[in-house]
Write a protein that holds these residues in place. Structure first.
Motif, PDB file in Angstrom:
ATOM      1  N   SER A  87     -60.449 -78.157 -34.702  1.00  0.00           N
ATOM      2  CA  SER A  87     -61.662 -78.624 -34.542  1.00  0.00           C
ATOM      3  C   SER A  87     -61.715 -79.487 -33.022  1.00  0.00           C
ATOM      4  O   SER A  87     -63.170 -78.805 -32.198  1.00  0.00           O
ATOM      5  CB  SER A  87     -61.984 -79.378 -35.069  1.00  0.00           C
ATOM      6  N   SER A  88     -60.731 -79.234 -31.841  1.00  0.00           N
ATOM      7  CA  SER A  88     -60.768 -79.341 -30.933  1.00  0.00           C
ATOM      8  C   SER A  88     -60.810 -78.414 -30.162  1.00  0.00           C
ATOM      9  O   SER A  88     -61.369 -78.148 -28.694  1.00  0.00           O
ATOM     10  CB  SER A  88     -59.078 -80.156 -29.744  1.00  0.00           C
ATOM     11  N   VAL A  89     -60.706 -77.538 -30.240  1.00  0.00           N
ATOM     12  CA  VAL A  89     -60.993 -76.001 -29.651  1.00  0.00           C
ATOM     13  C   VAL A  89     -62.695 -75.600 -30.142  1.00  0.00           C
ATOM     14  O   VAL A  89     -62.728 -75.831 -28.632  1.00  0.00           O
ATOM     15  CB  VAL A  89     -59.971 -74.556 -30.423  1.00  0.00           C
ATOM     16  N   LEU A  90     -63.016 -75.903 -31.252  1.00  0.00           N
ATOM     17  CA  LEU A  90     -64.524 -75.954 -30.704  1.00  0.00           C
ATOM     18  C   LEU A  90     -65.101 -76.117 -30.571  1.00  0.00           C
ATOM     19  O   LEU A  90     -66.810 -76.328 -29.695  1.00  0.00           O
ATOM     20  CB  LEU A  90     -64.060 -75.479 -32.423  1.00  0.00           C
ATOM     21  N   ALA A  91     -64.976 -78.272 -29.810  1.00  0.00           N
ATOM     22  CA  ALA A  91     -65.472 -78.941 -30.366  1.00  0.00           C
ATOM     23  C   ALA A  91     -65.241 -79.023 -28.621  1.00  0.00           C
ATOM     24  O   ALA A  91     -66.769 -78.822 -27.593  1.00  0.00           O
ATOM     25  CB  ALA A  91     -65.002 -80.429 -30.481  1.00  0.00           C
ATOM     26  N   GLY A  92     -64.584 -78.485 -27.564  1.00  0.00           N
ATOM     27  CA  GLY A  92     -64.482 -77.587 -26.126  1.00  0.00           C
ATOM     28  C   GLY A  92     -65.685 -77.440 -25.973  1.00  0.00           C
ATOM     29  O   GLY A  92     -66.279 -76.886 -24.622  1.00  0.00           O
ATOM     30  N   SER A  93     -65.728 -76.387 -26.462  1.00  0.00           N
ATOM     31  CA  SER A  93     -67.268 -75.193 -26.415  1.00  0.00           C
ATOM     32  C   SER A  93     -67.727 -75.930 -27.593  1.00  0.00           C
ATOM     33  O   SER A  93     -69.144 -74.661 -27.666  1.00  0.00           O
ATOM     34  CB  SER A  93     -66.996 -74.441 -27.357  1.00  0.00           C
ATOM     35  N   GLY A  94     -68.621 -76.593 -28.060  1.00  0.00           N
ATOM     36  CA  GLY A  94     -70.267 -77.294 -28.291  1.00  0.00           C
ATOM     37  C   GLY A  94     -69.858 -77.044 -29.081  1.00  0.00           C
ATOM     38  O   GLY A  94     -71.122 -77.087 -29.928  1.00  0.00           O
ATOM     39  N   ILE A  95     -69.040 -76.655 -30.408  1.00  0.00           N
ATOM     40  CA  ILE A  95     -68.959 -76.596 -31.643  1.00  0.00           C
ATOM     41  C   ILE A  95     -68.480 -77.146 -32.663  1.00  0.00           C
ATOM     42  O   ILE A  95     -67.849 -77.649 -32.476  1.00  0.00           O
ATOM     43  CB  ILE A  95     -68.558 -75.203 -31.909  1.00  0.00           C
ATOM     44  N   SER A  96     -69.474 -77.698 -33.543  1.00  0.00           N
ATOM     45  CA  SER A  96     -69.836 -78.593 -34.012  1.00  0.00           C
ATOM     46  C   SER A  96     -68.967 -78.279 -35.892  1.00  0.00           C
ATOM     47  O   SER A  96     -69.300 -76.953 -36.052  1.00  0.00           O
ATOM     48  CB  SER A  96     -70.765 -79.833 -34.907  1.00  0.00           C
ATOM     49  N   ILE A  97     -68.352 -78.867 -36.690  1.00  0.00           N
ATOM     50  CA  ILE A  97     -67.752 -78.184 -37.818  1.00  0.00           C
ATOM     51  C   ILE A  97     -67.820 -79.133 -38.745  1.00  0.00           C
ATOM     52  O   ILE A  97     -68.429 -79.812 -38.119  1.00  0.00           O
ATOM     53  CB  ILE A  97     -66.397 -77.904 -37.418  1.00  0.00           C
ATOM     54  N   PHE A  98     -68.093 -78.533 -40.134  1.00  0.00           N
ATOM     55  CA  PHE A  98     -67.617 -79.380 -41.754  1.00  0.00           C
ATOM     56  C   PHE A  98     -66.986 -78.647 -41.920  1.00  0.00           C
ATOM     57  O   PHE A  98     -66.495 -77.453 -42.575  1.00  0.00           O
ATOM     58  CB  PHE A  98     -68.824 -79.438 -42.274  1.00  0.00           C
ATOM     59  N   ALA A  99     -65.842 -79.692 -42.539  1.00  0.00           N
ATOM     60  CA  ALA A  99     -64.197 -79.138 -42.943  1.00  0.00           C
ATOM     61  C   ALA A  99     -64.734 -79.153 -44.576  1.00  0.00           C
ATOM     62  O   ALA A  99     -64.722 -80.504 -44.886  1.00  0.00           O
ATOM     63  CB  ALA A  99     -63.478 -79.203 -41.515  1.00  0.00           C
ATOM     64  N   ILE A 100     -63.755 -78.353 -45.259  1.00  0.00           N
ATOM     65  CA  ILE A 100     -63.541 -78.654 -46.114  1.00  0.00           C
ATOM     66  C   ILE A 100     -61.892 -78.273 -46.360  1.00  0.00           C
ATOM     67  O   ILE A 100     -61.271 -77.199 -46.421  1.00  0.00           O
ATOM     68  CB  ILE A 100     -64.075 -77.643 -47.460  1.00  0.00           C
ATOM     69  N   SER A 101     -61.256 -79.505 -46.793  1.00  0.00           N
ATOM     70  CA  SER A 101     -60.019 -79.027 -47.953  1.00  0.00           C
ATOM     71  C   SER A 101     -59.247 -78.797 -49.226  1.00  0.00           C
ATOM     72  O   SER A 101     -60.145 -79.188 -49.283  1.00  0.00           O
ATOM     73  CB  SER A 101     -58.785 -79.796 -47.226  1.00  0.00           C
ATOM     74  N   THR A 102     -58.512 -77.760 -49.164  1.00  0.00           N
ATOM     75  CA  THR A 102     -58.089 -77.808 -50.616  1.00  0.00           C
ATOM     76  C   THR A 102     -57.392 -78.135 -50.818  1.00  0.00           C
ATOM     77  O   THR A 102     -55.958 -78.284 -49.948  1.00  0.00           O
ATOM     78  CB  THR A 102     -58.856 -76.305 -51.006  1.00  0.00           C
ATOM     79  N   TYR A 103     -56.410 -77.993 -51.712  1.00  0.00           N
ATOM     80  CA  TYR A 103     -54.409 -77.398 -51.790  1.00  0.00           C
ATOM     81  C   TYR A 103     -54.212 -76.701 -51.010  1.00  0.00           C
ATOM     82  O   TYR A 103     -52.545 -76.991 -50.647  1.00  0.00           O
ATOM     83  CB  TYR A 103     -54.193 -77.792 -53.835  1.00  0.00           C
ATOM     84  N   ASP A 104     -54.927 -75.433 -51.262  1.00  0.00           N
ATOM     85  CA  ASP A 104     -53.651 -74.850 -50.193  1.00  0.00           C
ATOM     86  C   ASP A 104     -53.919 -74.298 -48.892  1.00  0.00           C
ATOM     87  O   ASP A 104     -53.297 -74.067 -48.116  1.00  0.00           O
ATOM     88  CB  ASP A 104     -53.991 -73.085 -50.828  1.00  0.00           C
ATOM     89  N   THR A 105     -55.195 -74.757 -48.537  1.00  0.00           N
ATOM     90  CA  THR A 105     -55.482 -74.303 -46.913  1.00  0.00           C
ATOM     91  C   THR A 105     -57.186 -75.310 -46.862  1.00  0.00           C
ATOM     92  O   THR A 105     -58.052 -76.399 -46.942  1.00  0.00           O
ATOM     93  CB  THR A 105     -56.237 -72.797 -46.471  1.00  0.00           C
TER      94      THR A 105
END
Length: 132
Positions: A87-105
């Motif tokens: 998220s830091s790498v992408l935020a540094g380029s003005g790209i927002s994210i929506f993250a989903i985490s599961t047990y494995d990844t």
């Protein structure tokens, strides 16, 4: 273990996805569970669904046009900073994210129009990006 000197591979999934919001009191709709990837989260305030965009019927409150980068796993629970780093790498380029985490990844949703830029930025920062 803090994530350092670990090369992560991320796979771009083929489909376009939508992030939908239903009322918390609504039952989980059948259309939400079609496809190779979907995520359903229910809280006291809402029923949130991520699914292939083509599954969403008209009249549903949703934000269409998302692509998914899957962090190839499984990831060990002792790894620290994976989502933070991405998220830091992408935020540094003005790209927002929506993250989903599961047990494995982890799965990183990026707006379709920002996908190529996100792949470029992540690749430049040492992430290995592959296509499905």
């Amino acid at each position: 273990m803090i994530m350092s000197n670990v090369v992560l591979t991320m796979k771009l999934l083929n489909e376009s996805f939508a992030v939908c919001r239903l009322e918390a009191s609504e039952p989980i709709p059948e259309w939400a569970s079609y496809g190779s990837f979907f995520s359903i989260t229910k809280t006291a305030e809402e029923l949130s669904i991520v699914c292939p965009q083509e599954n969403v019927p008209g009249g549903i409150k949703c934000e269409p046009g998302w692509r998914i980068l899957k962090v190839e796993g499984p990831l060990d629970f002792s790894l620290i900073g994976i989502l933070s780093s991405i998220s830091s790498v992408l935020a540094g380029s003005g790209i927002s994210i929506f993250a989903i985490s599961t047990y494995d990844t982890d799965y990183i949703l990026i707006k379709d129009e920002k996908t190529n830029k996100a792949i470029e930025v992540l690749s430049a920062n040492g992430y290995n990006i592959i296509s499905e």
